[in-house]
Every structure is written in structure tokens, then in C-alpha cells.
Design an enzyme around this catalytic site. Structure first.
Site, short mmCIF file in Angstrom:
data_model
loop_
_atom_site.label_atom_id
_atom_site.label_comp_id
_atom_site.label_asym_id
_atom_site.label_seq_id
_atom_site.Cartn_x
_atom_site.Cartn_y
_atom_site.Cartn_z
N ASP A 206 0.86 -1.18 0.00
CA ASP A 206 0.00 0.00 0.00
C ASP A 206 0.89 1.23 0.00
OD1 ASP A 206 -2.21 1.71 0.10
OD2 ASP A 206 -3.22 0.56 1.66
N GLY A 232 3.27 1.11 -2.66
CA GLY A 232 2.78 1.31 -4.02
C GLY A 232 1.30 1.63 -3.99
N HIS A 252 -14.66 -2.48 -5.63
CA HIS A 252 -15.97 -1.79 -5.63
C HIS A 252 -15.84 -0.27 -5.66
CE1 HIS A 252 -16.63 -1.34 -0.95
NE2 HIS A 252 -15.49 -0.84 -1.33
#
Length: 342
Positions: A206, A232, A252
Site C-alpha cells: 500500500d 505502491g 468496488h
């Protein structure tokens, strides 16, 4: 003597009235959460007056709020008039394992209510309304409003973290050797997974800011020595060669082209015998009630994104060279969609 007219059956109308007034209950729960009423009852029942003294509210208004919420089993009144916690009120405590306090506070926040007041615009146009209302995208708006951002992400975290144990209970992660949690934030899910898969190594992937609290979370879970943190973003190349890539509540948030790009990154990185595990609300195809349907409207309003059915996920994955092998329900609202490279 004239006959007395038969009473009209108004049950459907009053059932609808219950739904119409649901926003009042949402706000009442939010107020109780923000004031910490469940927290002060943790050591035992109290009168409304005692609760008011401890949380700094008006005694009569506090009684009226508790009376209303007791009718929905959020609190319970005892024969002596004191109020006590119920299972639902336990979940309003800040220190509850599956605390919903953060989400309750978010749902009552004035900015959240303002945004949902414009749902009709998104239904008319099919487009996100938040950028029109705020003059910037959802993430940009949150980054420029730190107080609301803290409440927003705190609410999202409380819901997301409550899903971790059900996910691990529903799926056997022990066969995997290396597990990548894609855009995994603080690492709560990865910690829970590695607690079951004791022979596996983990990679938490992350942005640097999102993983700032990860060392404390991983250490508290006793898995820090088995996790590497790599930084990242959503569309960056992923660590190569793992046999499990986990994406929880990622797809989503994005329209189809962006989802396909992220999925292609997984397809490029995954080991030939690896599996991708997507954890999302999988909507029912027959319009049955599902928590994901509510989130779907929220995504429409804020991002112009959506929740999906299993056939929609199957079609989406195929565009990235991934095949759905099964979908596994959990005791929480999310399901685990397992896919393999083709």
C-alpha cells in the site's frame, strides 16, 4: 342501524412508515455513540440522569433518547428504571472487539447527511454527485477536511475490521506460502490471515501513508517477523511470484476499466498455481435484501462506482485473464471470490 365500516388494513403503510423514520433512528444511535453512552454503561446499569452527568447531556433529553433506542433493543431498561447494555449496545462501545461506534458516528455526521440529501441527482444522472457538491473528488475532499476524514476512515475501518475474523473462519489460508495483501492499509486483515497460516510469509502492499500504523498492528498480532511492507498504489506493479493475492474492498471503488487494470496487475504477478482472493459484497441476483445494496447507493453517490453480482465479477475477471473457481459466503456481509489465472 347502519353497519360499522370495516377498518382498512394499514399494515403496509405503517411498515413503510417505519422505514421512512429510519433516518431518525440512525441519528439517535449516532448521538448515543458520539456521547459515549454505551461506554459509561460498561461497568453496570445507570439511570438516565447518571448517564447524562457522565456524558455531559441534558437528563430529560437523555432519557427520551434512551427510551427510543430501547424500543429497538439498542439499550434495555430494567425494572428499577436503570438502563443497561444489550448485545447491540455492546457493539457501540469504543473498546468492543467488533465495535460499530466509528461507523455510527460517521452515519450521523452532518457532511454525510448533506451528501445523501443529493442522492436524487445521482439516480437521475447515474453519476457521482459528490464532485458536483464539493467541487472535487471524494478522496481530494477527504484530504482537505482532516476532521471528517478521520471520522470517515474510522467508520470504514470499524466495519472492515469486523469482517476479518469471519473471512479467516470461512477460508483455509494454510496452504499458501506467500500472501500479498493488495492495498492492505494497516495490515489488520493480513495479520488475521497469518494468525491462521502460521507457515506463510506476508507482503503488505500500500502507499507509505496508509501503512504508517502497520508496524504496531503487525507487532501486536505477533506476525511482524513474517511480513514485509512494500509501498505502491492501486495501479502500480505488484510484488511478483506470490501464490495468494488478496484484495479486500478494492474493486468496488472503481469503474470497470480501472478494475481490469488492477486485475491485470495481479494476473501478471501471480504464480502459475496461485489464487486471487477478492473479498467484497456479492449482491444477490434476485433483489433480496443485502447490506451491499446500501453500500452500492453510497458508491454511486460518492464515486460513481458500484457493487457487483457474481456473474458480473466473473465477467470482469475474465477480461484480465482470471477465472472464478468459487464464491464463499462468510458470517459477515462479505463473500470471498476465489479465482485462478488462465
Amino acid at each position: 342501524m347502519s353497519a360499522v365500516p370495516a377498518a382498512r388494513d394499514q399494515s403496509a403503510a405503517y411498515s413503510l412508515l417505519d422505514l421512512i423514520q429510519g433516518s431518525v433512528i440512525t441519528q439517535a444511535i449516532s448521538v448515543a455513540a458520539r456521547l459515549g453512552m454505551a461506554d459509561v454503561l460498561a461497568e453496570g446499569p445507570l439511570t438516565a440522569e447518571d448517564i447524562a452527568k457522565r456524558v455531559g447531556s441534558d437528563p430529560d433529553a437523555t432519557y427520551r433518547l434512551l427510551r427510543t433506542l430501547s424500543g429497538f433493543s439498542v439499550f434495555a431498561v430494567q425494572p428499577d428504571g436503570r438502563y443497561a447494555l444489550t448485545p447491540m449496545a455492546q457493539a457501540l462501545r469504543e473498546d468492543a472487539p467488533d465495535s460499530m461506534r466509528g461507523l455510527a458516528m460517521l452515519m450521523g455526521h452532518p457532511l454525510h447527511w448533506e451528501e445523501f440529501g443529493h442522492l436524487i441527482s445521482s439516480v437521475r444522472t447515474g453519476e457521482a454527485n459528490l464532485p458536483k457538491l464539493r467541487g472535487k473528488g471524494a478522496y481530494e475532499f477527504l484530504m482537505s477536511n482532516q476532521e471528517y476524514a478521520a471520522e470517515f476512515f474510522g467508520g470504514m475501518r470499524s466495519m472492515s475490521e469486523s469482517e476479518c475474523d469471519p473471512v479467516v473462519a470461512a477460508y483455509d489460508f494454510t496452504p499458501f506460502r506467500k500472501i500479498v495483501d493488495v492495498v492492505g492499509g494497516r495490515g489488520t486483515l493480513l495479520s488475521t490471515i497469518l494468525g491462521q497460516a502460521t507457515g506463510a510469509q506476508g507482503i503488505l502492499f500500500d502507499q507509505e501513508a496508509a501503512t504508517a500504523d502497520a508496524p504496531a498492528v503487525l507487532t501486536a498480532a505477533g506476525v511482524a517477523d513474517r511480513v514485509t511492507v512494500e509501498n505502491g498504489g492501486y495501479f502500480d506493479k505488484l510484488p511478483v511470484g506470490a501464490d495468494a493475492y488478496v484484495l479486500k474492498h478494492i474493486l468496488h471503488d472503481f469503474a470497470e476499466p480501472d478494475c481490469v487494470q488492477m486485475l491485470k496487475n495481479v494476473r501478471e504477478a501471480i504464480a502459475p498455481d496461485g489464487k486471487m482472493l477478492v473479498i467484497e459484497y456479492v449482491l444477490n441476483e434476485n433483489n433480496e435484501r443485502h447490506y451491499g445494496n446500501i453500500i452500492d447507493l453510497w458508491l454511486l453517490l460518492l464515486l460513481g462506482a458500484k457493487e457487483r453480482t457474481l456473474p458480473q465479477y466473473t465477467e470482469l475477471f475474465a477480461k484480465a485473464g482470471l477465472k472464478v473457481t468459487r464464491s464463499i459466503a462468510t458470517t459477515s456481509p462479505v463473500s470471498i471470490i476465489e479465482a485462478v489465472p488462465v
